[in-house]
Structures are given as structure tokens and as C-alpha cells.
Design an enzyme around this catalytic site. Structure first.
Site, PDB file in Angstrom:
ATOM      1  N   CYS A 370      -8.265   3.938   8.989  1.00 25.41           N
ATOM      2  CA  CYS A 370      -8.845   4.034   7.645  1.00 25.41           C
ATOM      3  C   CYS A 370      -7.948   3.516   6.519  1.00 25.41           C
ATOM      4  CB  CYS A 370      -9.343   5.454   7.360  1.00 25.41           C
ATOM      5  SG  CYS A 370      -8.271   6.780   7.876  1.00 25.41           S
ATOM      6  N   ARG A 399      -1.685   7.724  19.358  1.00 22.28           N
ATOM      7  CA  ARG A 399      -1.441   9.098  18.932  1.00 22.28           C
ATOM      8  C   ARG A 399      -0.543   9.780  19.954  1.00 22.28           C
ATOM      9  NH1 ARG A 399      -7.518  10.594  16.620  1.00 22.28           N
ATOM     10  NH2 ARG A 399      -7.483   8.959  15.023  1.00 22.28           N
ATOM     11  N   GLN A 417     -10.753   2.781  18.873  1.00 20.87           N
ATOM     12  CA  GLN A 417     -11.823   3.484  18.166  1.00 20.87           C
ATOM     13  C   GLN A 417     -12.849   2.499  17.637  1.00 20.87           C
ATOM     14  OE1 GLN A 417      -9.871   5.944  15.127  1.00 20.87           O
ATOM     15  NE2 GLN A 417     -10.451   7.708  16.353  1.00 20.87           N
ATOM     16  N   ASP A 419     -14.491   2.246  14.847  1.00 15.71           N
ATOM     17  CA  ASP A 419     -14.246   2.915  13.575  1.00 15.71           C
ATOM     18  C   ASP A 419     -15.004   2.231  12.447  1.00 15.71           C
ATOM     19  OD1 ASP A 419     -13.039   5.044  12.420  1.00 15.71           O
ATOM     20  OD2 ASP A 419     -11.010   4.242  12.478  1.00 15.71           O
ATOM     21  N   HIS A 421     -15.908   2.579   8.120  1.00 20.56           N
ATOM     22  CA  HIS A 421     -15.701   3.240   6.837  1.00 20.56           C
ATOM     23  C   HIS A 421     -16.712   2.670   5.857  1.00 20.56           C
ATOM     24  CE1 HIS A 421     -11.919   4.039   8.923  1.00 20.56           C
ATOM     25  NE2 HIS A 421     -11.994   5.188   8.277  1.00 20.56           N
ATOM     26  N   LYS A 502     -16.484  17.519   8.030  1.00 17.54           N
ATOM     27  CA  LYS A 502     -17.093  16.552   8.953  1.00 17.54           C
ATOM     28  C   LYS A 502     -18.221  17.190   9.741  1.00 17.54           C
ATOM     29  CE  LYS A 502     -14.024  17.303  12.940  1.00 17.54           C
ATOM     30  NZ  LYS A 502     -13.022  16.720  13.840  1.00 17.54           N
ATOM     31  N   HIS A 548     -16.113   8.377   6.617  1.00 24.24           N
ATOM     32  CA  HIS A 548     -15.429   7.961   7.846  1.00 24.24           C
ATOM     33  C   HIS A 548     -16.402   8.190   9.009  1.00 24.24           C
ATOM     34  CE1 HIS A 548     -11.259   8.511   6.018  1.00 24.24           C
ATOM     35  NE2 HIS A 548     -12.005   9.237   5.205  1.00 24.24           N
TER      36      HIS A 548
END
Length: 687
Positions: A370, A399, A417, A419, A421, A502, A548
Site C-alpha cells: 500500500c 513477512r 498478494q 492487492d 487500493h 476491516k 485496501h
């Protein structure tokens, strides 16, 4: 789409002052033992679970809690954990007690013992537990007069002493109340049912079932190493896992499910089907995908890309490392540092004599995409006409998961991911969230996952940034969108990221197990941190709202879940080998090669087995490799220009004209059928 099934709530009953809850249960004619619906505890007017021996000071309405509910099973399992701990200390008197909470589908208890438990130890412990259960020992709640009394009684239990003195609020919920609570410090004693003498006891908040006989069925499953309170810097302990249920039938069903889960374990299937591996040379939690696994992964990603393009997403790419300042700005170094790999200090320059000429700086492997997407947004001025702006990336992130929690593809250290945004105005925010949730659910269903419920993760006041007003607006907006979806919404208090609440999409697989898949987070804080702006219709500069969204969570995790959901038998459109030709004899090889060439020209992944194995062995081999379509051909087929379909369930369709066979396979793939093909499902003329 369906929500998880839960038994209907029981009707409340009145417990008069001075009467036990158990007496009120019996007066109401409710079952108290010996059947799955037996009442094991009650829930009071404040929502707290109470023992059946509880006696209120004033008349109160309570909700009976049956053994075959999640709360009822949880109490049975925690009681079984106490029985396990008693058995351990009877057979291993030197054992020191850790904690023993109920967990999903079972329980565990941690012990400090000189040597690891063996499978033979678990057999002995299970027999000892059976005797304790048969004895019908009574669970009796006792309030300590003071912490000093508790310390004196627990002087030989160092881990329990730590819980008594816990100031962090991090104590196990079944052991002691958190700091600041007005709850009493309590123990539960196991009493001889005839003499009422104390046989064993444990520091515990409860509640518990009335007697050990309320544990109808249990089994110890395994043991493993563990750390006190999950911290590798703390003492190493031994953990024994078990499961307990409201009936022997329920336990048997669960054990069958466990056996099936073992057969479906994606780590096992990954090796058997040659999909992926975890080379020691790379390190823990860092998988590599083999060619067959690479095909499945590519198909997963390509279909997702097409759907995102159709939904108006724009594709971006970002690097794998960055200077530390980016994560200082985003707040991740303050709130998420434990989940990040240590920094690389580079770019320092030195003179020939070793004097530092230019200081170096710390770079980090990115744990999330992000912040880099925010830099793309900020790279130039933005107009309200561009919003909502939907940025999408298959981005690799890293991670630092503790080695004890790394697990196959579902918990890795290096992942990709999917991902996104989304930057939107406040006016667009609600509609965008509703549309996004529908997009997520539809796309998951396209992969064959369609049994959903939602979880709403709300603010942890100790681990969050931003104003109360922002959090309240964001949380309420997500709640409304989730409720309007028609799916069940389950609360997750304190589970939000530090920057916003979330919604998590929870998916049930073919075995009924729940997996967290997609997450949708509403964030009013990050646009402030990165000073993101757009020019509104009136010419003013405004902050966008940030959403997100990770749809798969990660490709690796999604791959692992799908592998277990389909037991390795992926739908034809995802299968690495979609068709294999199996000749009756070598004389039929060329004919099947011609059929295969026709299929290849239509984009089908096909091969022909030319090995020396007999036809029956070839069928077994390719069935074990989960090939969905097997095409058999002998003299009669070749002469008639036909093939025979053979399927994994051993059904067969003979004499299918070659052209029709090709069209049937191509259509099955194009329709993206998620069911495994069988003779019953594959319709062909004359079949």
C-alpha cells in the site's frame, strides 16, 4: 451463498434468587445429561456464561446453553483440558502447569516436563482420563480470599503464579480476569463425588460442566513443542492437543473429518502431484512452484486479471525493497515492525582510509504494497473525475512469521498478494464498498468457493491511530455494507489494523472448515499521512478515502486452500494436465496423438501416455494424478473415429465420436465448470 449454520437460541428461563441455575434447568424440564442437547451452562443477563451451580442474588432470566452449541462445546472442551491436566500430574507428578484453553474443534494444555511426551504417554493419559470421567468428579468453583492466598496455594506452579500477578491483560481468558476487572480470582476443584474431598484443582475463571461425566466423548490427538505464552524467548513447554464433543457420534464424525483433512493436506498433495516444494536451501516459508503448480497459479492469476480489467482496475508494479522512511511515514515501522524482516544497511561510502564519507541507510523488504501505491497516486495532481481510482498489483511481499506458525502455503514468509487500493471521494465510498464486496464474492465463487460469512474487525484502542470520529464513521459504514449483503456478520473486537476497520470474507471449504480469504479495509488515516489530495468539482483540495483490498489474501494461501478444497483434483480449467490419451496398445498411439494435436490446437493441455505400462496401470496412474479427462482408444475406437471417456470416479462413456469428444472437452473448459467430470455430468449423444 450460505451462512454457517447455528442452532436456534434457546428460550430464556427464570432462575429465582437463592436457587441454582441447574435446579431451574431441571424445573424447566430441560435435558441435563446424556444427550447432545443437554444443558451444560447458562448465559446470564450480561452475556456471561455461568456454571449450573451458580446461585444469583436476585431473580434473573438466563439462556440455557446446550452441549451441541459452540459455547457448550467450548465449556466441555475446557473441562476436558482440566481432566487432561489432572491425568498428567497424576502420571507425571513433576509436571508444571501452563494454560489449557478450548480452541476450534478441541483443546490443549501446556506442561513443563523434563522430556517430551511420546505416543505411548498419550495412550496412558487417555486411559487415565477415561477413569476420571467415569468417576464423575464434581467441578467446584472456589473464590480466593486474596492474591496472597492464591500465591501460597500455587507456590509450586510458577506459570500459574505469573498469571496471578499478570498486569498486561494478556492472560488466558479461561485462567484469570484481565487487570481492572471486578471479577473474583477463582479456582476450580475436582471433588470426589462421594466424599466431596478435593482430588485436584486449577486456577481458572470457568465456567465448567457440573461433573466429569458431562464429557461424553474425547480423544487426545497429538503433542508438540510450545512456548510459554507463545513467545520463543520464554520457556519451552510440551503441548498436548485433544478434542471433545457432545456425543460419540459427533466425535466419530470429527475424527473422520480429520482423516479426510489429512488426505487433503496440501503439503502432502503438493509433493504427490509435483506442484510445489519448500527447499531447505531457500529457508522456512519460501515455496517454489514446479511447472504443474505454475500452470495452476498462472490460470488463477490470468482469470483474476481479466476480471479486474473488466471492473475498471489499473495495473501497477512496485519494487520489493524500499528505504525505511516510507514505512516510518506509513506507520508500519511503529506498529508492524515485529512482522517485518530486519533491515539491510547499504549505500554507505568510505574514503580510502576508512573514514565514512556518506552515511548508509536502512532498506526493508516490503511487507505490504500500500505505501508504494500511495506514492503512485501522489506522483501527480488528481481530479475528482479520476475517482474512484482502482490500482491493482500482484505484488510480492515478505513477512517475518515466527517459525512455529509457518505452515505450508497457508502461512509463508514470501507471498504474492493480489492487492488493490481504491481511492474514492467520501460520497462514492459507500457504493464503492458495496460494489467491491459483490465483486469479491462473485470472483471467489468463480473458483468454486461460495459458502461465505463475514467478520467485522473493529478498533483496538491500544494499537491504532486516528480520531474516534474517523473510526466510528469507517466502522459504521463497513457494518452497513456488510449487513446489506445478506450474509451473516460476526464481530471481531479489536482485530482491525492500526489504520482502519476491516471486513473479512470467511469461506467454508468442502470439509466445512472456515478460511479467511478476502479483506476489505476502510482507511481515513493513510491519506493524511501521505498528504493525498484531489481537486474537487468546486476547485478545493480534498482528501480521498482509501480502501485496501486483498482478494485471495495471497496467491500462495489461496492455492493451498483450493488444493485442499478440491483434494488436488482441480477443475478442468485449472488442471495442469486436462486430458491424457491412453492407448489400449502401441498400435493406437498415433491415432491418439492425432486427437491430442487437435485438442492442443484448441488450447487444451493434453498428453498421450506412451509408456510400457499396461492400460489398466496407466489409468490408475493418471487417476492418482487427478487428470480429469482420460481418452481411451482401441481397434474399435480407431476404426470408428471415436474415443472412450474415462473419469476419476471410474465411470466411462464408450464410443464418443472424435469431433464430439473434442467439442465436449473444449466447451467444459470454456464454461469453467468447477465440478469434476463424470459420466453422469458429461452429456454426449449416445453416451
Amino acid at each position: 451463498m450460505t451462512a454457517p449454520a447455528h442452532p436456534a437460541p434457546a428460550a430464556p428461563i427464570r432462575v429465582p434468587a437463592g436457587t441454582t441455575a441447574g435446579a431451574a434447568v431441571r424445573e424447566a424440564g430441560l435435558p441435563s445429561r446424556g444427550e447432545p442437547g443437554a444443558i451444560v451452562v447458562v448465559r446470564d443477563g450480561e452475556g456471561k456464561l455461568r456454571d449450573l451451580s451458580w446461585t444469583p442474588d436476585a431473580d434473573v432470566d438466563v439462556i440455557p446453553v446446550a452441549a451441541d452449541t459452540e459455547d457448550g462445546r467450548s465449556v466441555i472442551r475446557h473441562s476436558a483440558a482440566h481432566v487432561l491436566a489432572q491425568a498428567v500430574q497424576e502420571l507425571f507428578p513433576q509436571a508444571k502447569l501452563g494454560i489449557g484453553p478450548p480452541i476450534t474443534d478441541g483443546f490443549y494444555y501446556d506442561f513443563d516436563v523434563p522430556e517430551a511426551f511420546t505416543p505411548e504417554d498419550l495412550e496412558k493419559l487417555e486411559k487415565r482420563m477415561q477413569k476420571i470421567v467415569k468417576d464423575g468428579q464434581l467441578f467446584s468453583r472456589r473464590v480466593y480470599e486474596s492474591k496472597d492466598q492464591a500465591r501460597a496455594e500455587l507456590a509450586n506452579e510458577p506459570y500459574k503464579l505469573e498469571l496471578v500477578d499478570d498486569k498486561s491483560g494478556d492472560a488466558d481468558i479461561m485462567e484469570v480476569a484481565p487487570p481492572g476487572s471486578n471479577e473474583d480470582l477463582t479456582a476450580y476443584d475436582n471433588l470426589n463425588p462421594r466424599t466431596r474431598e478435593r482430588v485436584w484443582g486449577d486456577l481458572c475463571r470457568g465456567p465448567h460442566i457440573p461433573t466429569t461425566k458431562y464429557i461424553p466423548a474425547f480423544k487426545l490427538t497429538r503433542s508438540s513443542a510450545a512456548y510459554w505464552r507463545g513467545d520463543q524467548n520464554n520457556a519451552s513447554l510440551q503441548r498436548i492437543y485433544g478434542t471433545a464433543w457432545e456425543s460419540q457420534e459427533a466425535l466419530d464424525r470429527h475424527l473422520e473429518l480429520l482423516e479426510e483433512a489429512q488426505r487433503r493436506d496440501h503439503r502432502k498433495l503438493g509433493v504427490e502431484l509435483d506442484l510445489f516444494s519448500f527447499p531447505d536451501e531457500l529457508g522456512s516459508g519460501l515455496p517454489v512452484f514446479h511447472p504443474k503448480g505454475g500452470i495452476i497459479r498462472r490460470e488463477l492469476e490470468d482469470y483474476s486479471r481479466r476480471k479486474h480489467e473488466q471492473a475498471g482496475y489499473e495495473f501497477v508494479n512496485t519494487p520489493h525493497i524500499t528505504k525505511e522512511q516510507l514505512y516510518i511515514t506509513s506507520g508500519h515501522l511503529e506498529w508492524y515492525a515485529d512482522g517485518m524482516f530486519p533491515p539491510m544497511h547499504i549505500d554507505a561510502e568510505f574514503d580510502e582510509d576508512g573514514t565514512l564519507r556518506k552515511p548508509g541507510q536502512d532498506y526493508y523488504l516490503k511487507p505490504m504494497n500500500c505505501p508504494m501505491h500511495h506514492l503512485i497516486y501522489r506522483s501527480r495532481g488528481r481530479s475528482y473525475r479520476e475517482l474512484p481510482l482502482r490500482l491493482f498489483e500482484f505484488g510480492s511481499v515478505y513477512r517475518y512469521e515466527k517459525s512455529g506458525v509457518v505452515h505450508g502455503l497457508t502461512r509463508v514468509r514470501g507471498m504474492t498478494q493480489d492487492d488493490a487500493h481504491i481511492y474514492t471521494t467520501r460520497e462514492q465510498m459507500r457504493d464503492e464498498l458495496a460494489s467491491l464486496l459483490r465483486f469479491v464474492l462473485d470472483l471467489l465463487a468463480d473458483y468454486g468457493l461460495d459458502d461465505f460469512y463475514l467478520e467485522l474487525s473493529t478498533r483496538n484502542p491500544d494499537k491504532s491511530v486516528g480520531s474516534d470520529e474517523m473510526w466510528e464513521e469507517a466502522t459504521e459504514t463497513l457494518r452497513q455494507v456488510a449487513e446489506e449483503s445478506g450474509l451473516q456478520l460476526v464481530p471481531d473486537p479489536g482485530g482491525a489494523a492500526f489504520y482502519g476497520p476491516k471486513i473479512s470474507v470467511q469461506v467454508k471449504d468442502a470439509l466445512g472448515r472456515s478460511w479467511q480469504m478476502s479483506t476489505i479495509q476502510l482507511d481515513f488515516n493513510m491519506p493524511d499521512r501521505f498528504e493525498l489530495e484531489y481537486t474537487a468539482a468546486d476547485g478545493s483540495r480534498q482528501r480521498p478515502v482509501l480502501i485496501h483490498r486483498a482478494l485471495f489474501g495471497s496467491i500462495e494461501r489461496f492455492f493451498g486452500v483450493l488444493t485442499e478444497h478440491y483434494a488436488g483434483a482441480f477443475p478442468v480449467w485449472l488442471a495442469p494436465v486436462q486430458v491424457v490419451g491412453i492407448p489400449v496398445a502401441d498400435a493406437h498411439l498415433q491415432y491418439l496423438e492425432d486427437v491430442a494435436a487437435e485438442l492442443k490446437s484448441r488450447g487444451v493441455r493434453v498428453g498421450v501416455d506412451s509408456s510400457d505400462d499396461r492400460m489398466a496401470k496407466k489409468i490408475v496412474n493418471h487417476t492418482n494424478q487427478k487428470v480429469p479427462f482420460m481418452l481411451l482408444a482401441g481397434d474399435r475406437d480407431a476404426e470408428a473415429g471415436a474415443v472412450s471417456f474415462r473419469f476419476a470416479d471410474r465411470t466411462q462413456i464408450n464410443g464418443v465420436p472424435r469431433g464430439q469428444a473434442v467439442e465436449t472437452i473444449v466447451k467444459w473448459i470454456a464454461d469453467r465448470e468447477n465440478a469434476a467430470p463424470t459420466a453422469e455430468l458429461v452429456k454426449v449423444d449416445g453416451g
